[in-house]
Motif scaffolding. Structure first.
Motif, PDB file in Angstrom:
ATOM      1  N   GLN A   5       0.829  -1.203   0.000  1.00  0.00           N
ATOM      2  CA  GLN A   5       0.000   0.000   0.000  1.00  0.00           C
ATOM      3  C   GLN A   5       0.868   1.259   0.000  1.00  0.00           C
ATOM      4  O   GLN A   5       0.637   2.211  -0.751  1.00  0.00           O
ATOM      5  N   THR A  41       7.339   1.584  -9.005  1.00  0.00           N
ATOM      6  CA  THR A  41       6.962   0.745 -10.146  1.00  0.00           C
ATOM      7  C   THR A  41       7.314  -0.723  -9.935  1.00  0.00           C
ATOM      8  O   THR A  41       6.655  -1.606 -10.488  1.00  0.00           O
ATOM      9  N   ALA A  74      -2.100  -4.631  -6.253  1.00  0.00           N
ATOM     10  CA  ALA A  74      -1.797  -3.199  -6.270  1.00  0.00           C
ATOM     11  C   ALA A  74      -1.247  -2.726  -7.604  1.00  0.00           C
ATOM     12  O   ALA A  74      -0.972  -1.534  -7.772  1.00  0.00           O
ATOM     13  N   THR A  94       2.171   9.007 -11.362  1.00  0.00           N
ATOM     14  CA  THR A  94       2.352   7.575 -11.622  1.00  0.00           C
ATOM     15  C   THR A  94       2.958   7.385 -13.015  1.00  0.00           C
ATOM     16  O   THR A  94       2.633   8.108 -13.950  1.00  0.00           O
ATOM     17  N   ARG A 140       4.097   5.623  -5.588  1.00  0.00           N
ATOM     18  CA  ARG A 140       4.287   5.451  -7.041  1.00  0.00           C
ATOM     19  C   ARG A 140       5.554   4.671  -7.392  1.00  0.00           C
ATOM     20  O   ARG A 140       6.245   4.977  -8.363  1.00  0.00           O
ATOM     21  N   ILE A 170       1.703  -3.596  -8.873  1.00  0.00           N
ATOM     22  CA  ILE A 170       3.160  -3.403  -8.759  1.00  0.00           C
ATOM     23  C   ILE A 170       3.852  -4.719  -9.076  1.00  0.00           C
ATOM     24  O   ILE A 170       3.544  -5.751  -8.479  1.00  0.00           O
ATOM     25  N   CYS A 213       3.915   1.471  -1.097  1.00  0.00           N
ATOM     26  CA  CYS A 213       4.601   1.549  -2.389  1.00  0.00           C
ATOM     27  C   CYS A 213       3.669   2.083  -3.476  1.00  0.00           C
ATOM     28  O   CYS A 213       4.085   2.879  -4.333  1.00  0.00           O
ATOM     29  N   ARG A 214       2.429   1.649  -3.453  1.00  0.00           N
ATOM     30  CA  ARG A 214       1.471   2.144  -4.441  1.00  0.00           C
ATOM     31  C   ARG A 214       1.254   3.646  -4.265  1.00  0.00           C
ATOM     32  O   ARG A 214       1.249   4.405  -5.243  1.00  0.00           O
ATOM     33  N   ASP A 215       1.109   4.088  -3.015  1.00  0.00           N
ATOM     34  CA  ASP A 215       0.915   5.513  -2.753  1.00  0.00           C
ATOM     35  C   ASP A 215       2.137   6.336  -3.157  1.00  0.00           C
ATOM     36  O   ASP A 215       2.009   7.487  -3.589  1.00  0.00           O
TER      37      ASP A 215
END
Length: 541
Positions: A50, A58, A106, A514, A56, A108, A52-54
């Motif tokens: 979570q 890759t 996610a 992103t 950005r 990723i 890492c997704r926030d």
């Protein structure tokens, strides 16, 4: 200006293509040991993904075969890690499965990282290097002997180490001189011409002064008696070296890693079976090879490697190891090259190149869309000492000893991407110069050299050692920017520091929108090479 008319130096076409597509690799490395109990449950992995997704990110790289050779996934080949320094690890937990599943949710991609030729650690029991001691690299060290005015010699117990009763030690660094010496101690200072310049006894032995370019011998007990007979002011004294070959399990590297021999067919088959198992059973985006190398310049010097070298070179080594190299008896790491040194360097680099080639073919056969990558040091001019040539095969190495055929050992063209450790405190050349350091000691310079050496044969992401920026968030942001401007992205080593410093929001601010990594775009690397070829051909007309 269109992309096709954009002037570029070697290594810059990839930057131009990535920038034109607003592409940027943002890779986060998750070291096994540093994050072992921070990722030991699905709940913890969900939290990481979570964040890492926030932020950005890759690409996530999860280390599942650490230095000790005990793995963090359910393997039928490798021993699984069950505890770490007395603390149990969840018995049925499969970190790789969990990371892949949560990464997919996610969006990723997840790569499995393996420490290829490290199969043990001195402070961790178990590991294939101990189950198969004959796999261990054999290290060339030097057995030191003192030679004075008499015909006999006396063994030296160690160099720049704590003195032991009844032994002789060699001291070349002032801070290694003992602070206290016994009543029967004797110390002699020897200058660069191998003449004794001073003698001190008893408690005064600790106050001996090292001559410029010289050394001291300090002894007590029987060793002290021998030294008294052999060392008077003005008398000759030399330190002689004899080759000593020992398994690395008795002399591991700075990380206590026990390396196995890349030349050994059994070792190569075992490592290839690990690659096959992971790529067959886990839906990873690919595999990242770490420590795909020798432990250093002085390994491997075993009989197997000698025989393999002789068969490859088509000639015998008559004086071994002297015809390859002679290690200085002084503890400065210096050596004298022998007549076979250039071929020996090429042979080592070829072992790693051919392993990469075989591993790539295996991965592509099992899973055609999976990728292979590697983590190396950016200091290319000295990286040959671990038997690796990570450059493009079109790059001409700067080494005086390199034969023309050494160039063919470059493996950048076999990689889908590379991350190079640009471990410098200063972000830019200008910052380094302002601080009184060499401009080469900067992230920018290291990234530029990486791009130059790789010469557009693959994507390259400059890598940061995040610990170097502790308490300096602005310096960290500038370092990320230097990575992105000099290469096609950034790799952050390691998750543990991002977590400890709580820099997730900082990453989000620094990365902005992103994006995708260049290596995630099918066929884009081929387009870079087409553009490079087109421009270079037009320049020749």
């Amino acid at each position: 200006m269109t992309l096709f008319s954009m002037p570029a130096l070697a290594g810059k076409y990839s930057n131009a293509v990535a920038a034109a597509g607003s592409l940027q690799g943002r890779v986060l490395w998750c070291d096994a040991e540093a994050n072992l109990f921070a990722l030991d449950s699905r709940e913890k992995v969900v939290g990481l993904v979570q964040n890492c997704r926030d932020a950005r990110i890759t690409t996530l790289v999860v280390d599942v075969k650490p230095l000790c050779g005990l793995v963090l996934y359910n393997s039928k080949i490798a021993p699984k890690l069950r505890e770490w320094k007395g603390k149990p690890y969840p018995a049925d937990y499969d970190l790789l499965t969990t990371m892949v599943e949560e990464g997919k949710k996610a969006g990723i991609e997840v790569y499995a990282a393996i420490n290829v030729f490290s199969e043990g650690q001195l402070d961790v029991p178990g590991g294939p290097a101990y189950a198969h001691p004959d796999w261990q690299c054999v290290k060339y060290e030097v057995d030191r002997w003192a030679h004075g005015v008499t015909a006999d010699t006396y063994p030296i117990d160690g160099a720049n180490t704590k003195a032991k009763p009844g032994k002789i030690i060699l001291v070349t660094k002032p801070d290694s001189l003992p602070k206290v010496t016994p009543y029967d101690a004797l110390a002699v200072a020897v200058d660069s011409t191998n003449k004794v310049t001073a003698v001190a006894e008893g408690i005064a032995a600790s106050g001996i002064t090292l001559p410029q370019g010289g050394y001291a011998l300090i002894a007590s007990g029987p060793a002290g008696d021998w030294l008294r007979k052999n060392a008077g002011v003005g008398s000759p004294m030399t330190v002689e070296g004899k080759p000593l070959f020992i398994p690395v399990g008795r002399s591991a590297d700075m990380h206590l890693a026990v390396f196995v021999n890349p030349t050994n067919p059994e070792v190569r088959d075992y490592e290839m079976s690990i690659v096959r198992e992971i790529i067959s059973n886990y839906d990873v985006a690919g595999i990242v090879f770490d420590r795909m190398r020798y432990p250093g310049m002085y390994a491997d010097f075993g009989e197997l490697t000698r025989a393999k070298f002789e068969a490859w070179a088509g000639e015998k080594i008559e004086r071994f190891p002297e015809d390859v190299m002679t290690l200085s008896p002084m503890p400065d790491g210096s050596f004298t090259q022998g007549k076979h040194f250039p071929k020996w360097m090429e042979f080592r680099a070829k072992q790693i190149h051919d392993f990469v080639d075989d591993a790539r073919k295996l991965v592509r056969t099992v899973k055609p869309d999976a990728k292979v990558a590697a983590y190396v040091g950016s200091w290319y001019n000295s990286y040959f000492d671990v038997g690796v040539n990570w450059a493009s095969p079109s790059h001409k190495p700067p080494y005086r000893w390199a034969l023309p055929s050494y160039q063919s050992t470059g493996y950048a063209d076999l990689m889908d991407w590379l991350c190079t450790g640009c471990y410098y405190e200063y972000a830019t050349r200008e910052e380094a110069q302002a601080a009184g350091a060499s401009e080469g000691a900067s992230v920018e310079a290291a990234g530029q050299e990486s791009s130059q050496v790789i010469s557009d044969d693959t994507w390259v992401y400059a890598s940061l050692y995040v610990l170097q920026y502790k308490g300096q968030p602005e310096a960290f942001k500038r370092a990320i920017e230097a990575c992105n401007s000099s290469t096609q992205g950034v790799m952050l080593f390691d998750l543990c520091y991002i977590r400890d410093y709580n820099w997730w929001d900082l990453l989000k601010q620094t990365f902005g929108d992103t994006t995708k990594a260049p290596h995630q775009i099918p066929g884009l690397s081929g387009k870079v090479k087409d553009i490079k070829h087109t421009i270079e051909e037009s320049c020749r007309l």
